[in-house]
Design a protein around this motif. Structure first.
Motif, short mmCIF file in Angstrom:
data_model
loop_
_atom_site.label_atom_id
_atom_site.label_comp_id
_atom_site.label_asym_id
_atom_site.label_seq_id
_atom_site.Cartn_x
_atom_site.Cartn_y
_atom_site.Cartn_z
N TYR A 21 0.74 -1.26 -0.18
CA TYR A 21 -0.11 0.04 -0.01
C TYR A 21 0.79 1.30 -0.05
O TYR A 21 0.15 2.44 -0.27
CB TYR A 21 -0.73 -0.08 1.19
CG TYR A 21 -1.53 -1.38 1.38
CD1 TYR A 21 -2.18 -1.81 0.40
CD2 TYR A 21 -1.72 -1.70 2.72
CE1 TYR A 21 -2.93 -3.24 0.86
CE2 TYR A 21 -2.24 -2.89 3.08
CZ TYR A 21 -2.96 -3.57 1.93
OH TYR A 21 -3.75 -5.02 2.14
N TYR A 38 -1.17 7.20 -4.75
CA TYR A 38 -2.54 6.84 -5.52
C TYR A 38 -3.07 8.10 -6.23
O TYR A 38 -3.18 9.23 -5.37
CB TYR A 38 -3.54 6.38 -4.74
CG TYR A 38 -3.12 4.89 -4.17
CD1 TYR A 38 -3.54 3.70 -4.85
CD2 TYR A 38 -2.23 4.64 -3.19
CE1 TYR A 38 -3.21 2.51 -4.63
CE2 TYR A 38 -1.75 3.18 -2.75
CZ TYR A 38 -2.23 2.28 -3.24
OH TYR A 38 -1.84 0.86 -2.90
N GLY A 57 -5.98 -4.70 4.52
CA GLY A 57 -6.37 -3.67 3.50
C GLY A 57 -7.42 -2.54 3.79
O GLY A 57 -7.70 -1.78 3.19
N PHE A 70 -8.17 -0.95 0.47
CA PHE A 70 -7.22 -1.15 -0.69
C PHE A 70 -7.86 -2.51 -1.21
O PHE A 70 -8.18 -3.55 -0.33
CB PHE A 70 -5.69 -1.44 -0.03
CG PHE A 70 -5.22 -0.28 0.44
CD1 PHE A 70 -4.43 0.71 -0.48
CD2 PHE A 70 -5.25 0.25 1.74
CE1 PHE A 70 -3.66 1.68 0.04
CE2 PHE A 70 -4.77 1.34 2.30
CZ PHE A 70 -3.68 2.11 1.32
N GLY A 75 -3.70 -4.02 -3.41
CA GLY A 75 -3.08 -2.41 -3.27
C GLY A 75 -3.01 -1.75 -4.56
O GLY A 75 -2.66 -0.59 -4.67
N ILE A 120 -7.77 1.48 -4.73
CA ILE A 120 -8.30 2.14 -3.17
C ILE A 120 -9.67 2.82 -3.34
O ILE A 120 -9.93 3.49 -4.54
CB ILE A 120 -6.99 2.94 -2.52
CG1 ILE A 120 -7.49 3.37 -1.14
CG2 ILE A 120 -6.92 4.19 -3.45
CD1 ILE A 120 -6.49 4.10 -0.49
#
Length: 141
Positions: free
Chosen positions: A57, A61, A96, A108, A112, A115
């Motif tokens: 993660y 993003y 997650g 997530f 990953g 999201i």
């Protein structure tokens, strides 16, 4: 896939809400199973990540708004940040699934790669970012 993410986000949102965590939450239908969250699980079973689990993660993003969320780990603590804003600590709820102290929920999926972020308006930078309250934001790497 979007429906599955929404089901998980809804279930985790119930878990993150103190008012709902004190009572039995209703079942939320997923694609192939139901998720049931009870106050006993939320109150007494904190989730501990495996040593390398957060590495999947700890990536940037790009949200639909154009904001870039980054995630990082320092020892056994986890943080998210946008641009040069102050880091916000997040707490693991399940594999997650993380939440901030303000109730922003990060879910997530796909190892990953994607999201879903709900209650983004609760983050400190939300005023400048023009975040729409109550909206679930999706992002991928």
């Amino acid at each position: 896939m979007y429906g599955k993410m929404m089901s998980i986000a809804l279930a985790c949102g119930m878990l993150a809400s103190p008012a709902i965590a004190q009572q039995q939450a209703p079942a939320v239908a997923g694609d192939s199973a139901q998720v049931r969250i009870s106050k006993n699980v939320a109150a007494t079973t904190p989730y501990h990540l495996a040593p390398q689990e957060f590495g999947a993660y700890a990536q940037p993003y790009l949200l639909e708004t154009g904001l870039v969320l980054t995630f990082e780990q320092r020892r056994h603590r986890y943080y998210t940040q946008i641009r040069n804003e102050a880091k916000v600590e997040i707490f693991p709820l399940a594999a997650g699934v993380f939440t901030s102290a303000d109730g922003t929920l990060f879910v997530f999926r796909d190892g990953g790669d994607t999201i879903a972020v709900s209650h983004l308006e609760r983050m400190p930078f939300a005023q400048q970012a023009r975040v729409t309250p109550g909206r679930v934001y999706l992002a991928s790497r």
